[in-house]
Write an enzyme that holds these catalytic residues in place. Structure first.
Site, PDB file in Angstrom:
ATOM      1  NE  ARG A  62      -0.187   0.924 -33.900  1.00  0.00           N
ATOM      2  CZ  ARG A  62       1.232  -0.044 -33.845  1.00  0.00           C
ATOM      3  NH1 ARG A  62       1.180  -0.825 -34.989  1.00  0.00           N
ATOM      4  NH2 ARG A  62       1.999  -0.013 -33.332  1.00  0.00           N
ATOM      5  CE  LYS A 171      17.913   3.278 -28.351  1.00  0.00           C
ATOM      6  NZ  LYS A 171      18.516   3.467 -26.720  1.00  0.00           N
ATOM      7  CG  HIS A 201      19.311  11.111 -28.101  1.00  0.00           C
ATOM      8  ND1 HIS A 201      19.623   9.519 -27.768  1.00  0.00           N
ATOM      9  CD2 HIS A 201      19.429  12.167 -26.893  1.00  0.00           C
ATOM     10  CE1 HIS A 201      19.556   9.880 -26.548  1.00  0.00           C
ATOM     11  NE2 HIS A 201      19.708  10.957 -26.366  1.00  0.00           N
ATOM     12  CE  LYS A 205      22.972  13.470 -24.545  1.00  0.00           C
ATOM     13  NZ  LYS A 205      22.204  14.271 -23.930  1.00  0.00           N
ATOM     14  CD  GLU A 239      20.772   6.705 -18.397  1.00  0.00           C
ATOM     15  OE1 GLU A 239      19.913   7.720 -18.541  1.00  0.00           O
ATOM     16  OE2 GLU A 239      20.756   5.782 -18.255  1.00  0.00           O
ATOM     17  CG  ASP A 258      19.041   1.623 -23.273  1.00  0.00           C
ATOM     18  OD1 ASP A 258      18.138   2.126 -23.837  1.00  0.00           O
ATOM     19  OD2 ASP A 258      18.910   2.091 -22.121  1.00  0.00           O
ATOM     20  CG  HIS A 263      24.316   6.466 -26.819  1.00  0.00           C
ATOM     21  ND1 HIS A 263      23.137   7.255 -28.169  1.00  0.00           N
ATOM     22  CD2 HIS A 263      22.894   6.360 -25.761  1.00  0.00           C
ATOM     23  CE1 HIS A 263      21.524   6.557 -27.653  1.00  0.00           C
ATOM     24  NE2 HIS A 263      21.183   6.086 -26.659  1.00  0.00           N
ATOM     25  CE  LYS A 362      18.124   3.370 -18.034  1.00  0.00           C
ATOM     26  NZ  LYS A 362      18.074   4.471 -18.389  1.00  0.00           N
TER      27      LYS A 362
HETATM   28  C1  BG6 Z   1      18.307   6.412 -24.666  1.00  0.00           C
HETATM   29  C2  BG6 Z   1      18.055   5.133 -23.885  1.00  0.00           C
HETATM   30  O1  BG6 Z   1      18.676   5.893 -25.824  1.00  0.00           O
HETATM   31  O2  BG6 Z   1      19.271   7.516 -23.741  1.00  0.00           O
HETATM   32  C3  BG6 Z   1      17.563   5.361 -22.037  1.00  0.00           C
HETATM   33  O3  BG6 Z   1      17.416   4.647 -24.542  1.00  0.00           O
HETATM   34  C4  BG6 Z   1      19.009   6.752 -21.550  1.00  0.00           C
HETATM   35  O4  BG6 Z   1      17.878   4.142 -21.680  1.00  0.00           O
HETATM   36  C5  BG6 Z   1      18.416   7.876 -22.800  1.00  0.00           C
HETATM   37  O5  BG6 Z   1      17.780   7.002 -20.016  1.00  0.00           O
HETATM   38  C6  BG6 Z   1      19.708   9.001 -21.965  1.00  0.00           C
HETATM   39  O6  BG6 Z   1      20.378  10.027 -22.604  1.00  0.00           O
HETATM   40  P1  BG6 Z   1      20.312  11.378 -22.010  1.00  0.00           P
HETATM   41  O7  BG6 Z   1      20.341  12.327 -23.699  1.00  0.00           O
HETATM   42  O8  BG6 Z   1      19.222  11.637 -21.645  1.00  0.00           O
HETATM   43  O9  BG6 Z   1      21.684  11.465 -22.015  1.00  0.00           O
END
Ligand code: BG6
Length: 512
Positions: A62, A171, A201, A205, A239, A258, A263, A362
């Site tokens: 933008r 996402k 993502h 991996k 995490e 999330d 994932h 988290k």
């Molecule tokens: C993201 C989430 O998709 O994945 C985050 O939005 C999270 O909250 C992250 O921390 C974790 O990814 P990775 O690759 O660090 O495990």
């Protein structure tokens, strides 16, 4: 020696050959993801000689920015976030082919300018280029971008040929079933499904791809991979970090949206799917969708299959850290879950009756993503005379991150004149086997999108099937507010309600 070029994982599941001449347009060019992941991924692909010879980059954002300024800030991001120290010899040729275009995502004229710029790049290159659009913006503008790609003609460009436009969508893909469907409809209005690459993502991996290799390139697992031998499957995506500066985003999302719905479910699908007929994108994704479709609807309410919790103040990494409600950007009395766990049953021939436990959160004790297959306990009768009658169940665990590898838990005899048994661990570690310079998830995914391989991307029906499972849970939680939300101290392994989920079946969480 494992030089990056010879690294076996660079070739992944399929060999990348003939990446077509491409112009990559990044929408959201000044965003965090572009700086941290996309630009470093491009740099490393170039360093590995995997980018097409004719490669052009257009940053679309933008705010007005001269080309040179965009190039400078891109170089700075690469310096800061690339896994390899950047070299001018690699970056300069990309920089020379990098442009920036300012415009609004809902501004049709900006997309006409974009198309004209791509036409001009083609004229100068003297050849046709594939357009790859990477939508790395907040989800609120996914729709206008898609519509404008349709209106300006870029969506249909070279359709039906190998150089057809492709669109990568970051996402979050919707926030429930209705919004995911709506987004799929918006996509279908301008693109064919094979032009679309929805990112998760985790699929990029290395260790996640290795799961497929382990399952289908080895003969010893398949006979055991079913309800006759497997007692339960545990998937952990833990995490150590809290919500940090992302409180505003997280309040709209929560752990289930999330991490769990996307994932963790991807890990489940790859673990539970049937062998596909080939490693072709549709064959693999067909099998993943079948697994998701076979999952029994979750039972809601107390004693049901889904639990949630929020972290309270505690000790993390030796430091006292605040609870979720005291973090920046969190609403007072927020009911957003920072931890979620579910118990799933895949009602098909292979898995009937085997619980799959999924948890994510988290501010847990440490960062670890793991898939653990726990086998049925061996009969202990032979060793009844010893004090180890209760033999440990064999467990096969895939450590997805950070300490990448695989372990098998066996029972072994402790040396000595009597028979004493102890669980022993066999380990295959990535870093000791292959060295530590493995490609980042985004390198693989960007390259796959360039070559048009959708295997490691989410298909539209896959996204909807996963949302179909979780939308009733999200609705029930939203209606209940804070009622039924448990608590766990930061730095712990999570709430008591998650233990109860397993205890009901005589199981307990593995300590990763
Ligand atoms: C993201 C989430 O998709 O994945 C985050 O939005 C999270 O909250 C992250 O921390 C974790 O990814 P990775 O690759 O660090 O495990």
């Amino acid at each position: 020696m494992n030089t990056p070029e010879r690294h076996p994982f660079l070739q992944g599941l399929s060999r990348h050959r003939g990446a077509p001449p491409t112009v990559l347009v990044i929408f959201g060019a000044s965003g965090d993801l572009t700086a941290r992941k996309l630009l470093p991924a491009l740099y490393n692909l170039a360093a590995d000689n995997l980018l097409p010879a004719d490669f052009h980059l257009i940053g679309f954002g933008r705010s007005p920015l001269p080309d040179d300024e965009f190039r400078r800030s891109a170089a700075a991001s690469i310096r800061e976030f690339s896994r390899r120290a950047p070299e001018d010899g690699i970056w300069n040729p990309i920089a020379a082919h990098t442009r920036y275009l300012a415009g609004g995502y809902d501004e049709a004229a900006a997309f006409t300018r974009l198309r004209e710029l791509i036409d001009e790049l083609e004229r100068v290159a003297g050849r046709e280029l594939q357009t790859l659009c990477y939508i790395s913006t907040p989800p609120t503008v996914f729709r206008p971008i898609l519509e404008n790609l349709g209106t300006c003609g870029l969506a249909a460009r070279r359709r039906g040929t190998a150089l057809a436009t492709k669109v990568v969508i970051e996402k979050p893909f919707g926030r429930d079933l209705a919004s995911a469907r709506e987004l799929n409809r918006a996509i279908a209005g301008v693109l064919e499904e094979r032009q679309v690459f929805r990112i998760d993502h985790y699929l990029g991996k290395e260790t996640v791809q290795d799961l497929l290799v382990q399952r289908f390139a080895n003969a010893i697992f398949e006979p055991l991979w079913n309800r006759n031998y497997v007692d339960c499957v545990q998937l952990t995506v833990a995490e150590e970090v809290g919500v940090g500066t992302r409180g505003g985003y997280y309040e709209q999302s929560g752990c289930l949206r999330d991490m769990l719905q996307n994932h963790t479910m991807q890990l489940l699908a790859l673990t539970a799917m049937e062998p596909p007929v080939s490693l072709d994108a549709e064959a693999v994704r067909d099998e993943k969708v079948k697994v998701l479709q076979a999952i029994r609807p979750l039972r809601l309410g107390p004693g049901g299959d889904a639990v949630r919790a929020q972290y309270t103040e505690g000790l993390s990494g030796g430091k006292r850290v605040p609870g979720y409600l005291a973090e920046n950007g969190i609403r007072p009395g927020s009911a957003t879950e920072t931890y979620a766990a579910v118990r799933l049953f895949v009602d098909n021939w292979r898995w009937a009756g085997v619980p799959f436990y999924l948890r994510s959160g988290k501010r847990l004790a440490r960062r670890v993503t793991e898939i653990a297959i726990r086998f049925k306990r061996p009969p202990g009768a032979l060793f009844a005379g010893s004090d180890q009658y209760d033999l440990a169940p064999n467990t096969l665990a895939f450590q997805i991150q950070p300490d990448e590898g695989m372990t098998v838990l066996l029972n072994g005899k402790i040396p000595g004149l009597e028979t004493r048994i102890q669980p022993v661990k066999m380990r295959y570690g990535y870093h000791t086997t292959f060295g530590s310079n493995t490609p980042e998830a985004y390198e693989r995914l960007v390259l796959d999108a360039i070559v048009g391989d959708g295997t490691l991307f989410i298909r539209g029906d896959e996204a909807e099937t996963s949302w179909r499972l979780y939308t009733p849970v999200l609705e029930a939680w939203a209606a209940a507010g804070r009622e039924g939300i448990d608590a766990y101290p930061a730095g712990s392994w999570g709430p008591a309600c998650a233990d109860a989920l397993l205890a009901a079946h005589g199981h307990e969480w593995r300590k990763p």
